[in-house]
Design an enzyme around this catalytic site. Structure first.
Site, PDB file in Angstrom:
ATOM      1  N   VAL A   1       1.125  -1.423  -0.299  1.00 14.69           N
ATOM      2  CA  VAL A   1      -0.130   0.212  -0.133  1.00 14.69           C
ATOM      3  C   VAL A   1       1.069   1.322  -0.089  1.00 14.69           C
ATOM      4  CG1 VAL A   1      -2.078  -1.221   0.688  1.00 14.69           C
ATOM      5  CG2 VAL A   1       0.086   0.315   2.735  1.00 14.69           C
ATOM      6  N   ASP A   2       2.434   0.957  -0.551  1.00  7.66           N
ATOM      7  CA  ASP A   2       3.382   2.243   0.310  1.00  7.66           C
ATOM      8  C   ASP A   2       3.263   2.998  -1.869  1.00  7.66           C
ATOM      9  OD1 ASP A   2       4.815   0.827  -1.607  1.00  7.66           O
ATOM     10  OD2 ASP A   2       5.561  -0.239   0.234  1.00  7.66           O
TER      11      ASP A   2
ATOM     12  N   HIS B   1      -4.310  -3.930  -2.302  1.00  2.00           N
ATOM     13  CA  HIS B   1      -4.545  -3.726  -0.697  1.00  2.00           C
ATOM     14  C   HIS B   1      -4.706  -2.194  -0.552  1.00  2.00           C
ATOM     15  CE1 HIS B   1      -2.974  -7.744   0.528  1.00  2.00           C
ATOM     16  NE2 HIS B   1      -3.942  -8.355  -0.029  1.00  2.00           N
TER      17      HIS B   1
ATOM     18  N   CYS C   1     -17.095  15.431   7.124  1.00  5.23           N
ATOM     19  CA  CYS C   1     -18.342  15.996   6.125  1.00  5.23           C
ATOM     20  C   CYS C   1     -18.894  17.083   7.116  1.00  5.23           C
ATOM     21  CB  CYS C   1     -18.984  15.510   4.883  1.00  5.23           C
ATOM     22  SG  CYS C   1     -20.978  15.997   4.208  1.00  5.23           S
TER      23      CYS C   1
ATOM     24  N   CYS D   1     -23.200  15.814   7.062  1.00  4.29           N
ATOM     25  CA  CYS D   1     -23.543  14.845   7.988  1.00  4.29           C
ATOM     26  C   CYS D   1     -22.404  14.331   8.684  1.00  4.29           C
ATOM     27  CB  CYS D   1     -23.773  13.832   6.220  1.00  4.29           C
ATOM     28  SG  CYS D   1     -22.883  13.030   5.612  1.00  4.29           S
TER      29      CYS D   1
ATOM     30  N   SER E   1       5.719 -13.280   0.954  1.00  3.05           N
ATOM     31  CA  SER E   1       5.833 -15.225   2.028  1.00  3.05           C
ATOM     32  C   SER E   1       4.873 -16.069   1.217  1.00  3.05           C
ATOM     33  CB  SER E   1       5.356 -14.538   2.898  1.00  3.05           C
ATOM     34  OG  SER E   1       3.715 -14.466   3.354  1.00  3.05           O
TER      35      SER E   1
ATOM     36  N   ALA F   1      14.781  -8.429  -4.469  1.00  2.00           N
ATOM     37  CA  ALA F   1      14.407  -7.550  -5.771  1.00  2.00           C
ATOM     38  C   ALA F   1      15.600  -6.472  -5.815  1.00  2.00           C
ATOM     39  CB  ALA F   1      12.864  -6.836  -4.954  1.00  2.00           C
TER      40      ALA F   1
END
Length: 242
Positions: free
Chosen positions: A102-103, A118, A147, A150, A189, A231
């Protein structure tokens, strides 16, 4: 670098890369559980990364994600991310990136069309279905922002425990796995599903599967070959000049 593996890359019409936390760890991004340090050490990730936790203690969860965002903002994409993005620039449409991370480092390296299964830590979305009054331009700043009409809260645009993966991204990832000649499984993994299942999808469709990881993984049995390297070391050697 093994010349056979480089030949696999050269001959592949379509390549899919499935990346996980190990890839970002080389950039200094802590894994999900490692991010629970200092003041956060007393928490379990599943106490924070759920919709129920956010509704119960929105400021607490927002603050944890704010700290994670600050940490990720300080790191840079590594040679592995750059090798993938460079390959995409040289061979438009030939390589698809599917990531569990998610980086946003694939995107920051220049990656194109990244399928972030993700979500993205740097982005927000509405907690509840937005009404007409829910506009980003009129947000009340806060922890979290909301908001003014609401009260609908903004939340991190990541997939929490118990939530489904984004439908469009998952469908595109499935199609990429089914249609590739070569899948590189990098720094994961292989224990988080449904993402991990994409390696088996690719292999069953006839693709070669190369696991790139310094350690053994749960997907080694699915792999055509395993390359015991990180990597940042392996991907430039595999992709540069190919």
């Amino acid at each position: 670098m093994d010349e056979e593996l480089r030949a696999w890359v050269r001959s592949a019409r379509a390549i899919a890369v499935l990346s996980g936390a190990g890839m970002s760890a080389e950039s200094g991004v802590p894994t999900f559980r490692d991010a629970l340090t200092g003041l956060w050490a007393r928490f379990d990730p599943q106490q924070l990364a759920t919709e129920a936790a956010f509704r119960r203690q929105p400021q607490l969860v927002w603050d944890w994600y704010a700290e994670r965002r600050a940490g990720v903002a300080k790191v840079q994409a590594n040679a592995g991310h750059r090798a993938i993005a460079d390959f995409q620039r040289r061979h438009p449409g030939r390589l698809t990136v599917i990531t569990q991370n998610v980086d946003g480092l694939h995107q920051r390296a220049g990656g194109v069309g990244v399928l972030a299964l993700h979500g993205n830590l740097a982005q927000d979305r509405w907690l509840d279905a937005p009404r007409a009054c829910c506009r980003e331009q009129t947000l009340v700043d806060g922890r979290p922002p909301h908001c003014p009409v609401c009260g609908n809260l903004r939340r991190p645009a990541v997939v929490w425990f118990g939530e489904m993966l984004p439908e469009a991204e998952l469908a595109a990832a499935q199609a990429a796995a089914e249609g590739c000649d070569l899948m590189l499984v990098v720094g994961t993994s292989g224990e988080v599903y449904p993402a991990a299942g994409l390696a088996a999808v690719a292999r069953q469709a006839g693709a070669r599967v190369l696991v790139v990881n310094p350690d053994a993984t749960a997907l080694d049995g699915v792999a055509t070959r395993c390359l015991r390297a990180t990597a940042a070391v392996a991907l430039p050697a595999l992709l540069d000049g190919a």
